[in-house]
Write an enzyme that holds these catalytic residues in place. Structure first.
Site, PDB file in Angstrom:
ATOM      1  N   THR A  63       0.860  -1.100   0.156  1.00 45.68           N
ATOM      2  CA  THR A  63       0.097  -0.140  -0.085  1.00 45.68           C
ATOM      3  C   THR A  63       0.984   1.093  -0.019  1.00 45.68           C
ATOM      4  O   THR A  63       0.501   2.392  -0.481  1.00 45.68           O
ATOM      5  CB  THR A  63      -0.797   0.146   1.385  1.00 45.68           C
ATOM      6  OG1 THR A  63      -1.552  -1.378   1.437  1.00 45.68           O
ATOM      7  CG2 THR A  63      -1.859   1.168   1.603  1.00 45.68           C
TER       8      THR A  63
ATOM      9  N   ARG B  75       7.849  -2.693   2.813  1.00 43.71           N
ATOM     10  CA  ARG B  75       8.137  -2.668   4.156  1.00 43.71           C
ATOM     11  C   ARG B  75       8.191  -4.127   4.688  1.00 43.71           C
ATOM     12  O   ARG B  75       7.596  -5.058   4.374  1.00 43.71           O
ATOM     13  CB  ARG B  75       6.685  -2.302   4.971  1.00 43.71           C
ATOM     14  CG  ARG B  75       6.343  -0.846   4.781  1.00 43.71           C
ATOM     15  CD  ARG B  75       5.015  -0.128   5.670  1.00 43.71           C
ATOM     16  NE  ARG B  75       5.111   1.097   5.354  1.00 43.71           N
ATOM     17  CZ  ARG B  75       3.951   1.803   5.489  1.00 43.71           C
ATOM     18  NH1 ARG B  75       3.119   1.076   6.130  1.00 43.71           N
ATOM     19  NH2 ARG B  75       3.700   2.790   5.162  1.00 43.71           N
TER      20      ARG B  75
ATOM     21  N   SER C 207       6.298   3.387   8.811  1.00 42.86           N
ATOM     22  CA  SER C 207       5.096   4.096   9.588  1.00 42.86           C
ATOM     23  C   SER C 207       4.918   3.880  10.787  1.00 42.86           C
ATOM     24  O   SER C 207       5.543   4.195  11.606  1.00 42.86           O
ATOM     25  CB  SER C 207       3.919   3.857   8.462  1.00 42.86           C
ATOM     26  OG  SER C 207       2.709   4.695   8.912  1.00 42.86           O
ATOM     27  N   HIS C 208       3.622   3.368  10.959  1.00 44.04           N
ATOM     28  CA  HIS C 208       3.142   2.879  12.454  1.00 44.04           C
ATOM     29  C   HIS C 208       3.511   1.599  12.844  1.00 44.04           C
ATOM     30  O   HIS C 208       3.144   1.228  13.762  1.00 44.04           O
ATOM     31  CB  HIS C 208       1.550   2.932  12.590  1.00 44.04           C
ATOM     32  CG  HIS C 208       1.130   2.109  11.246  1.00 44.04           C
ATOM     33  ND1 HIS C 208       1.199   2.223   9.959  1.00 44.04           N
ATOM     34  CD2 HIS C 208       0.523   0.768  11.397  1.00 44.04           C
ATOM     35  CE1 HIS C 208       0.721   1.365   8.969  1.00 44.04           C
ATOM     36  NE2 HIS C 208       0.100   0.581   9.934  1.00 44.04           N
TER      37      HIS C 208
ATOM     38  N   LYS D 293      10.062   4.287   0.466  1.00 49.25           N
ATOM     39  CA  LYS D 293       9.057   4.350  -0.614  1.00 49.25           C
ATOM     40  C   LYS D 293       9.760   5.589  -1.460  1.00 49.25           C
ATOM     41  O   LYS D 293      10.637   6.437  -1.002  1.00 49.25           O
ATOM     42  CB  LYS D 293       7.840   4.817  -0.350  1.00 49.25           C
ATOM     43  CG  LYS D 293       7.515   6.029   0.587  1.00 49.25           C
ATOM     44  CD  LYS D 293       6.114   6.005   0.842  1.00 49.25           C
ATOM     45  CE  LYS D 293       5.698   7.488   1.658  1.00 49.25           C
ATOM     46  NZ  LYS D 293       4.489   7.881   1.761  1.00 49.25           N
TER      47      LYS D 293
ATOM     48  N   ASP E 274       1.822   9.011  14.341  1.00 46.25           N
ATOM     49  CA  ASP E 274       2.487   7.972  14.319  1.00 46.25           C
ATOM     50  C   ASP E 274       3.945   8.183  14.135  1.00 46.25           C
ATOM     51  O   ASP E 274       4.624   9.066  14.201  1.00 46.25           O
ATOM     52  CB  ASP E 274       1.983   7.077  13.332  1.00 46.25           C
ATOM     53  CG  ASP E 274       1.963   7.476  11.914  1.00 46.25           C
ATOM     54  OD1 ASP E 274       2.219   8.876  11.629  1.00 46.25           O
ATOM     55  OD2 ASP E 274       2.130   6.851  11.103  1.00 46.25           O
TER      56      ASP E 274
ATOM     57  N   ASP F 152       5.908   8.274  11.630  1.00 49.25           N
ATOM     58  CA  ASP F 152       6.377   9.285  10.592  1.00 49.25           C
ATOM     59  C   ASP F 152       5.645  10.195  10.357  1.00 49.25           C
ATOM     60  O   ASP F 152       6.017  11.163   9.568  1.00 49.25           O
ATOM     61  CB  ASP F 152       6.520   8.307   9.175  1.00 49.25           C
ATOM     62  CG  ASP F 152       5.354   7.754   8.514  1.00 49.25           C
ATOM     63  OD1 ASP F 152       4.424   7.697   9.234  1.00 49.25           O
ATOM     64  OD2 ASP F 152       5.093   8.003   7.181  1.00 49.25           O
TER      65      ASP F 152
ATOM     66  N   ASP G 153       2.828  11.120   9.490  1.00 51.95           N
ATOM     67  CA  ASP G 153       1.405  11.383   8.758  1.00 51.95           C
ATOM     68  C   ASP G 153       0.114  11.079   9.285  1.00 51.95           C
ATOM     69  O   ASP G 153      -0.907  11.478   8.815  1.00 51.95           O
ATOM     70  CB  ASP G 153       1.672  10.553   7.457  1.00 51.95           C
ATOM     71  CG  ASP G 153       1.693   9.127   7.406  1.00 51.95           C
ATOM     72  OD1 ASP G 153       1.948   8.818   8.547  1.00 51.95           O
ATOM     73  OD2 ASP G 153       2.138   8.544   6.428  1.00 51.95           O
ATOM     74  N   ARG G 154      -0.007   9.992  10.299  1.00 45.77           N
ATOM     75  CA  ARG G 154      -1.374   9.869  10.834  1.00 45.77           C
ATOM     76  C   ARG G 154      -1.469  10.695  12.040  1.00 45.77           C
ATOM     77  O   ARG G 154      -0.759  11.310  12.575  1.00 45.77           O
ATOM     78  CB  ARG G 154      -1.235   8.336  11.223  1.00 45.77           C
ATOM     79  CG  ARG G 154      -1.166   7.420  10.380  1.00 45.77           C
ATOM     80  CD  ARG G 154      -1.429   5.835  10.832  1.00 45.77           C
ATOM     81  NE  ARG G 154      -1.214   5.133   9.544  1.00 45.77           N
ATOM     82  CZ  ARG G 154      -1.776   3.834   9.547  1.00 45.77           C
ATOM     83  NH1 ARG G 154      -2.521   3.263  10.552  1.00 45.77           N
ATOM     84  NH2 ARG G 154      -1.817   2.958   8.517  1.00 45.77           N
TER      85      ARG G 154
ATOM     86  N   THR H 118      -7.477   2.294  -1.098  1.00 43.04           N
ATOM     87  CA  THR H 118      -6.658   2.548   0.103  1.00 43.04           C
ATOM     88  C   THR H 118      -5.467   2.844  -0.403  1.00 43.04           C
ATOM     89  O   THR H 118      -4.939   2.222  -1.238  1.00 43.04           O
ATOM     90  CB  THR H 118      -6.847   1.428   1.073  1.00 43.04           C
ATOM     91  OG1 THR H 118      -8.094   1.147   1.458  1.00 43.04           O
ATOM     92  CG2 THR H 118      -5.906   1.661   2.119  1.00 43.04           C
TER      93      THR H 118
ATOM     94  N   LYS I 261      -0.564  12.358   3.835  1.00 40.29           N
ATOM     95  CA  LYS I 261      -1.267  12.815   4.806  1.00 40.29           C
ATOM     96  C   LYS I 261      -0.503  13.559   6.044  1.00 40.29           C
ATOM     97  O   LYS I 261       0.492  13.183   5.944  1.00 40.29           O
ATOM     98  CB  LYS I 261      -2.135  11.646   5.520  1.00 40.29           C
ATOM     99  CG  LYS I 261      -1.180  10.555   5.596  1.00 40.29           C
ATOM    100  CD  LYS I 261      -2.136   9.276   5.979  1.00 40.29           C
ATOM    101  CE  LYS I 261      -1.461   8.026   6.493  1.00 40.29           C
ATOM    102  NZ  LYS I 261      -0.800   7.106   5.192  1.00 40.29           N
TER     103      LYS I 261
HETATM  104  C1  G16 Z   1      -0.699   3.636   4.434  1.00 35.99           C
HETATM  105  C2  G16 Z   1      -1.412   4.260   3.486  1.00 35.99           C
HETATM  106  C3  G16 Z   1      -2.616   4.535   3.767  1.00 35.99           C
HETATM  107  C4  G16 Z   1      -3.440   3.484   4.040  1.00 35.99           C
HETATM  108  C5  G16 Z   1      -2.639   2.725   5.265  1.00 35.99           C
HETATM  109  C6  G16 Z   1      -3.369   1.507   5.562  1.00 35.99           C
HETATM  110  O1  G16 Z   1      -0.561   4.293   5.506  1.00 35.99           O
HETATM  111  O2  G16 Z   1      -0.706   5.475   2.872  1.00 35.99           O
HETATM  112  O3  G16 Z   1      -3.311   5.117   2.538  1.00 35.99           O
HETATM  113  O4  G16 Z   1      -4.901   3.645   4.410  1.00 35.99           O
HETATM  114  O5  G16 Z   1      -1.133   2.505   4.748  1.00 35.99           O
HETATM  115  O6  G16 Z   1      -2.966   0.519   4.551  1.00 35.99           O
HETATM  116  P1  G16 Z   1      -3.360  -1.058   4.796  1.00 35.99           P
HETATM  117  O7  G16 Z   1      -4.975  -1.002   5.218  1.00 35.99           O
HETATM  118  O8  G16 Z   1      -3.123  -1.756   3.280  1.00 35.99           O
HETATM  119  O9  G16 Z   1      -2.671  -1.501   5.690  1.00 35.99           O
HETATM  120  P2  G16 Z   1       0.828   4.642   6.324  1.00 35.99           P
HETATM  121  O10 G16 Z   1       0.468   5.422   7.553  1.00 35.99           O
HETATM  122  O11 G16 Z   1       0.988   3.333   6.842  1.00 35.99           O
HETATM  123  O12 G16 Z   1       1.912   4.987   5.641  1.00 35.99           O
END
Ligand code: G16
Length: 549
Positions: free
Chosen positions: A18, A22, A113-114, A126, A278, A280, A282-283, A345, A377
């Site tokens: 997504t 990772r 990310s998280h 990325k 989170d 990085d 963005d959340r 998504t 985000k």
């Molecule tokens: C990433 C994407 C988001 C997505 C999220 C969850 O966020 O940028 O658009 O909603 O993952 O994705 P999934 O449901 O496929 O785990 P982040 O904050 O992890 O970079």
């Protein structure tokens, strides 16, 4: 200095998910693993000789080593200049901001990310394009194709670049400029929000605010903006020192993992406003006193109140949300007479809509909200937006949300995650649902309380980008019911262990007298039906979700 060519062989697991690639740190530590992916990025690009690249990450374990590798490879491949955050730090939205402000060719962001960090945790990488946003699928597909046939990568034999202080160093012919990671970003936020009004709120001594940086990248950003620039008392930012393993925590701002913030916001003497971001940055998570705001509702409230912020005072052109996000924002868009788009998504799907001016605000149920100010985000941005609204409306978070529901109706919404499920079981569950889709409309299901629900529609979400007409299929199983309720099933594209099944549940309630019902209770019938339809318990062996948001 001439570049050195190193022979290598493909790895078979470098398909971006997504949001980039990772994997466990131990996977990235394999010889040539990172190098193969970075060279595959560069080999998918054209015309970057002499151009500027932005590099930064969330400071997690392996960030420092990976950056040195990328700097050498960027020089060997012919970039002219790299802008890198001091100590290798750039939050994801700050990286987007720096790419845009400096008209860079693109950027490489290092983050999972998280996901947890540390030697046994996760790492990620990325590529972002010149608009500052995540590479679209046509580029990530090209990168993946390159990873399957790579035979060599280019590097230089140079010493590590010092990243501790701002300044410029040469790596071969390429200049590496170490920049303040916060300055450009903070300046951008000042241009969007009513800083004097927020300063009056935060420094007035009556309003109390707690921001949990979760030992992740937003600590320095939050301290500079909330405490230094906006006058919030020292200590407003908790867990503000970024740590390579996030202090052993799981830097995901949701009610399960943001434990300390939840305890603070539900204590007797709770502050007025709580927020978290989170790994990085963005959340975001928004919490009032004894009151959680769902990300879907947060997007809707921001859209309805956007003109209170100076940067959006002229109104918003449209709103976009990911398909599994609740339709709360759609109701606001309808009332405002603006367009609302439903995308798959992944933040990458918002880029074209933002670039074309079709939308101003975007949001996702996964705790992401943002706007056209960058192409990612943005956690701290969302918190500032809420502070701006709170300062201007003079009401509590709960009052604002309850008034919102009374006006637009309430979309009861919850996501149930089953993490670390056996991959074969999860894939089988989705495959069987997909196969059953044609026979589902018209089927009547009964809950243990005797209520019946009729399926009105069932499909696997496909999206045609309205700007470049690219098509993305198989983006989630949608089951719609006759009363407007909805269940969505999809597998996460960001996990690194087994599979994560996500079940998204939504039901609309127009009657304000029924808005006070507890969310899981309001969705109890749908939760039962989700299990009847997909056999979640039987197939995963789980009786409860791992995380409920
Ligand atoms: C990433 C994407 C988001 C997505 C999220 C969850 O966020 O940028 O658009 O909603 O993952 O994705 P999934 O449901 O496929 O785990 P982040 O904050 O992890 O970079």
């Amino acid at each position: 200095m001439t570049s050195r060519q190193v022979s290598t062989q493909p790895f078979d697991d470098q398909k971006p998910g997504t949001s980039g690639l990772r994997k466990k740190v131990t996977v990235f530590e394999q010889p040539h693993y990172l190098e193969n992916f970075v060279q595959s990025i560069f080999d998918s690009l054209q015309g970057f000789a002499g151009q500027t690249l932005v590099v930064g990450g969330d400071g997690r374990y392996h960030n420092d080593r990976a950056i040195q590798t990328i700097l050498r490879m960027a020089a060997a491949n012919g970039f002219g200049r790299v802008l890198v955050g001091q100590r290798g730090i750039l939050s994801t939205p700050a990286a987007s901001c720096v790419i845009r402000k400096n008209h860079a060719y693109g950027g490489i962001i290092l983050s999972a990310s998280h996901n947890p960090g540390g030697p046994d945790g996760d790492f990620g990488i990325k590529y972002n394009i010149a608009n500052g946003g995540p590479a679209p699928e046509k580029i990530t597909d090209a990168i993946f194709a390159n990873t399957t046939s790579i035979t060599r990568y280019l590097t230089l034999d140079t010493p590590d670049v010092p990243l501790d202080a701002p300044g410029t160093t040469k790596v071969g012919a390429m200049a590496v400029e170490v920049i303040d990671p916060v300055a450009d970003y903070a300046q951008l936020q000042q241009s969007l929000f009513d800083f004097p009004a927020i300063r009056a709120l935060l420094s007035g001594g009556r309003f109390r605010f707690c921001f949990d940086a979760m030992h992740a990248v937003t600590g320095p950003y939050a301290r500079e903006i909330f405490e230094r620039q906006l006058g919030a008392p020292a200590g407003t930012v908790i867990n503000g020192d970024p740590l390579p393993d996030f202090g052993g925590g799981h830097p995901d701002p949701n009610p399960t993992y943001a434990e300390q913030l939840m305890a603070t916001m539900f204590a007797d003497d709770a502050p007025d406003f709580g927020a978290a971001s989170d790994g990085d940055g963005d959340r975001n998570m928004i919490v009032g006193r004894h009151f959680i705001v769902t990300p879907s509702d947060s997007l809707a409230v921001l859209a309805a109140n956007a003109t209170l912020a100076p940067g959006y005072a002229g109104g918003i052109s449209g709103v976009a949300r990911s398909m599994p996000t609740s339709a709360a924002a759609d109701r606001v868009a309808q009332a405002l007479g603006i367009a609302c788009y439903e995308t798959p998504t992944g933040w990458k799907f918002f880029g074209n809509l933002l670039d074309a001016g079709k939308v101003t605000l975007c949001g996702e149920e996964s705790a992401g909200t943002g706007s056209n100010h960058v192409r990612e985000k943005d956690g701290v941005w969302a918190v500032l937006f809420w502070l701006n609204i709170l300062a201007r409306r003079g009401q509590s978070v709960e009052q604002i949300v309850r008034e919102h529901w009374a006006r637009f109706g309430r979309n009861f919404y919850s996501r149930h995650d089953y993490e670390g499920v056996d991959s074969a079981a999860a894939n089988g569950l989705i495959a069987d649902l997909r196969a059953a889709l044609p026979g589902l409309p018209g089927r009547v299901l009964t809950t243990t309380s005797g209520a019946t629900m009729t399926i009105a529609s069932a499909d696997d979400f496909a999206y045609t980008d309205p700007v470049d007409q690219s098509v993305s299929r198989a983006q989630g199983i949608r089951i719609g019911f006759a009363d407007g309720a909805r269940i969505v099933f999809r597998l996460s594209g960001t996990g690194t262990e087994g599979a994560t099944l996500r079940v998204y549940l939504e039901r609309f309630e127009a009657d304000p007298a029924r808005h006070g019902v507890e969310t899981q209770q309001a969705l109890a019938g749908l939760i039962e039906i989700a299990d009847q339809l997909a056999g979640i318990r039987a197939r995963t062996g789980r009786t409860q979700p791992t995380v409920i948001t």
